[in-house]
Design a protein around this motif. Structure first.
Motif, short mmCIF file in Angstrom:
data_model
loop_
_atom_site.label_atom_id
_atom_site.label_comp_id
_atom_site.label_asym_id
_atom_site.label_seq_id
_atom_site.Cartn_x
_atom_site.Cartn_y
_atom_site.Cartn_z
N ASP A 1 0.79 -1.23 0.00
CA ASP A 1 0.00 0.00 0.00
C ASP A 1 0.83 1.28 0.00
OD1 ASP A 1 -2.54 -1.09 -0.24
OD2 ASP A 1 -2.77 -1.36 1.92
N GLN A 2 2.14 1.19 -0.11
CA GLN A 2 2.91 2.40 -0.35
C GLN A 2 2.50 3.00 -1.70
OE1 GLN A 2 7.19 2.73 0.71
NE2 GLN A 2 7.09 0.50 0.86
N LEU A 3 2.55 4.33 -1.78
CA LEU A 3 2.17 5.02 -3.01
C LEU A 3 3.38 5.70 -3.63
CD1 LEU A 3 -1.23 6.62 -1.93
CD2 LEU A 3 -0.86 4.51 -3.21
N VAL A 4 3.62 5.38 -4.90
CA VAL A 4 4.72 5.96 -5.68
C VAL A 4 4.09 6.74 -6.82
CG1 VAL A 4 6.75 5.49 -7.10
CG2 VAL A 4 6.29 4.09 -5.06
N LEU A 5 4.24 8.05 -6.80
CA LEU A 5 3.64 8.91 -7.82
C LEU A 5 4.69 9.34 -8.83
CD1 LEU A 5 0.91 10.39 -8.51
CD2 LEU A 5 1.92 12.40 -7.38
N LEU A 6 4.38 9.17 -10.10
CA LEU A 6 5.28 9.56 -11.18
C LEU A 6 4.71 10.80 -11.86
CD1 LEU A 6 5.87 6.00 -12.64
CD2 LEU A 6 7.35 7.23 -11.05
N ARG B 1 -6.52 12.38 -3.96
CA ARG B 1 -6.98 12.26 -2.57
C ARG B 1 -7.84 11.01 -2.39
NH1 ARG B 1 -5.33 16.52 0.26
NH2 ARG B 1 -4.85 18.46 -0.88
N LYS B 2 -8.60 10.65 -3.41
CA LYS B 2 -9.35 9.39 -3.37
C LYS B 2 -8.40 8.21 -3.23
CE LYS B 2 -13.23 10.82 -6.36
NZ LYS B 2 -13.84 10.57 -7.71
N GLU B 3 -7.31 8.25 -4.00
CA GLU B 3 -6.34 7.15 -3.96
C GLU B 3 -5.65 7.08 -2.60
OE1 GLU B 3 -5.93 4.89 -6.21
OE2 GLU B 3 -7.03 5.74 -7.91
N LEU B 4 -5.31 8.23 -2.03
CA LEU B 4 -4.71 8.25 -0.69
C LEU B 4 -5.66 7.64 0.33
CD1 LEU B 4 -3.17 11.83 -0.80
CD2 LEU B 4 -1.85 9.77 -0.31
N ASP B 5 -6.92 8.03 0.28
CA ASP B 5 -7.91 7.50 1.22
C ASP B 5 -8.07 6.00 1.04
OD1 ASP B 5 -8.32 10.01 2.26
OD2 ASP B 5 -10.16 10.41 1.12
N PHE C 1 2.68 10.41 0.34
CA PHE C 1 3.26 9.57 -0.70
C PHE C 1 4.64 9.08 -0.26
CE2 PHE C 1 0.27 12.33 -2.88
CZ PHE C 1 -0.41 11.45 -3.71
N SER C 2 4.88 7.80 -0.42
CA SER C 2 6.21 7.27 -0.10
C SER C 2 7.26 7.85 -1.03
CB SER C 2 6.21 5.74 -0.20
OG SER C 2 5.37 5.18 0.78
N VAL C 3 6.89 7.99 -2.30
CA VAL C 3 7.79 8.56 -3.32
C VAL C 3 6.98 9.43 -4.26
CG1 VAL C 3 9.25 8.05 -5.32
CG2 VAL C 3 9.40 6.60 -3.28
N VAL C 4 7.55 10.57 -4.63
CA VAL C 4 7.06 11.33 -5.78
C VAL C 4 8.26 11.56 -6.69
CG1 VAL C 4 6.05 13.46 -6.64
CG2 VAL C 4 5.21 12.47 -4.50
N CYS C 5 8.14 11.09 -7.91
CA CYS C 5 9.20 11.24 -8.91
C CYS C 5 8.76 12.26 -9.95
CB CYS C 5 9.49 9.90 -9.59
SG CYS C 5 10.66 9.99 -10.97
N PHE C 6 9.55 13.30 -10.10
CA PHE C 6 9.36 14.23 -11.22
C PHE C 6 10.40 13.89 -12.27
CE2 PHE C 6 7.47 16.56 -7.68
CZ PHE C 6 6.25 16.93 -8.23
N THR C 7 9.94 13.32 -13.38
CA THR C 7 10.89 12.82 -14.38
C THR C 7 11.69 13.95 -15.01
OG1 THR C 7 9.21 12.88 -16.13
CG2 THR C 7 9.47 10.81 -14.88
N HIS C 8 11.10 15.14 -15.10
CA HIS C 8 11.78 16.36 -15.53
C HIS C 8 10.85 17.53 -15.23
CE1 HIS C 8 9.42 15.03 -18.97
NE2 HIS C 8 9.61 16.17 -19.61
#
Length: 376
Positions: free
Chosen positions: A23-28, A51-55, A62-69
């Motif tokens: 259930d960790q969330l990794v956002l790209l 916010r729906k996904e977090l709930d 978020f465990s990770v947020v990756c900004f690709t650029h």
């Protein structure tokens, strides 16, 4: 719990959410491009959807947020959504926090950035200076200069830096998260040789390997790189005997289905791929593979949009579709799923039987056959 990847309809913009087995969330990326004043804007309300996904995952952050650029279609509105450490004005109650921020080195060293791109750059710089809560991909000379200017060294921040050709610490197939992330791009030498940065070609490209019930499923997360950079990724992987790191069941398509990520010429009805792109798409895709195009609808032949220089390009889509037809695969466009009139976020669920496309929560549409885990 099985992992899921959610793709959001945002036009020619990128946001994907990986919910891991624990259930960790990794956002790209994060690109809130919807116009709230336009009732006909079919793009989703990204803050509401996230916010729906977090709930649903019972997570506050978020465990990770990756900004690709730092292009706007990958960062738009992020400074209005996230709790950022570097300035109090981004710390209102209710903003989700980022446990670990992932960025390319160019996101640290860029100058002349504005708005959300500026805020993310400042956040990345803040975290790198403090040596925690960040992973920076690759290490061009410009990054070493930045650290030196702040009384730091590459050695002192080595724990924050991940080179291409390695996996990202903190994730493993044996852990509760049941995933491994392998970095393909950016390359350290690219910026050093050219002495300049190119956001798209220095963007983050990853392969995620998921394991469920003894079977591995591979997702290639392509960002905005073009066919030349894909060629370098392929050549580098082959030279290091890492061909398996380019296997894929799921492909998050390069640059919104641009022909430039297939070959140098658009073509009349189909873009002809370079040798390396052909190998990646035709040889490294597995039976039942799925391609996700994070883009506007693919234009029809002769339509006004078909003459547009900007992606998506019909000719590139035709190439991908032809290859997938031979593999019993699926081509999905974020702004066409489930329909052009009413696009919605959709998921790919990683199960022991393979990767399954799901519309909404309980409506499976198709499935991708997974294969046993590779040896070693």
């Amino acid at each position: 719990m099985t992992a899921k990847i959610t793709f959001f309809p945002l036009g020619n913009a990128d946001t994907s959410l990986i919910r891991l087995a624990d259930d960790q969330l990794v956002l790209l990326d994060y690109a809130n491009k919807r116009d709230p004043n336009n009732q006909y804007d079919a793009r989703c309300d990204l803050p509401v959807e996230l916010r729906k996904e977090l709930d649903d995952a019972d997570q506050e952050d978020f465990s990770v947020v990756c900004f690709t650029h730092l292009d706007d279609d990958h960062v738009c509105g992020s400074s209005d959504f996230f709790w950022l450490e570097h300035a109090a004005k981004y710390q209102e109650e209710g903003r989700p926090k980022i446990d670990e921020l992932w960025v390319p080195a160019a996101a640290i060293t860029e100058v002349g950035v504005e708005d959300s791109a500026w805020a993310i750059r400042q956040e990345a710089r803040h975290r790198l200076k403090h040596g925690s809560g960040i992973k920076v991909f690759s290490r061009p000379a410009a990054l070493e200069s930045f650290l030196k200017e702040n009384g730091l060294t590459l050695e002192s921040r080595a724990h924050c830096i991940v080179d291409a050709g390695t996996t990202i610490p903190g994730f493993s197939l044996d852990g509760s998260e049941q995933v491994e992330f392998f970095v393909h791009c950016p390359f350290a030498w690219r910026s050093d040789e050219r002495g300049l940065e190119d956001r798209n070609q220095d963007a983050v490209v990853l392969q995620a390997t998921f394991i469920e019930g003894g079977s591995e499923t591979y997702a290639l997360l392509g960002s905005d790189v073009d066919c030349d950079t894909i060629g370098e990724i392929v050549k580098t992987s082959r030279s290091h005997d890492n061909e398996d790191r380019l296997l894929w069941d799921i492909l998050h398509l390069f640059h919104h289905c641009s022909y430039k990520s297939v070959g140098p010429e658009r073509g009349v009805d189909e873009t002809e791929p370079t040798e390396e792109v052909a190998w990646l798409i035709e040889e490294q895709s597995r039976d039942g593979a799925v391609i996700i195009s994070p883009s506007k609808p693919i234009p029809g032949k002769g339509a006004e949009e078909d003459e547009d220089k900007q992606p998506p390009h019909r000719q590139a889509a035709n190439y991908y579709k032809r290859i997938l037809d031979n593999k019993d695969g699926e081509f999905k466009v974020t702004m066409e799923t489930p329909s052009k009139n009413s696009p919605k976020p959709f998921k790919i669920e990683i199960t022991s039987a393979g990767a399954k496309i799901v519309l909404g929560v309980l409506s499976p549409v198709t499935s991708v056959t997974s294969k046993p885990a590779r040896a070693g």
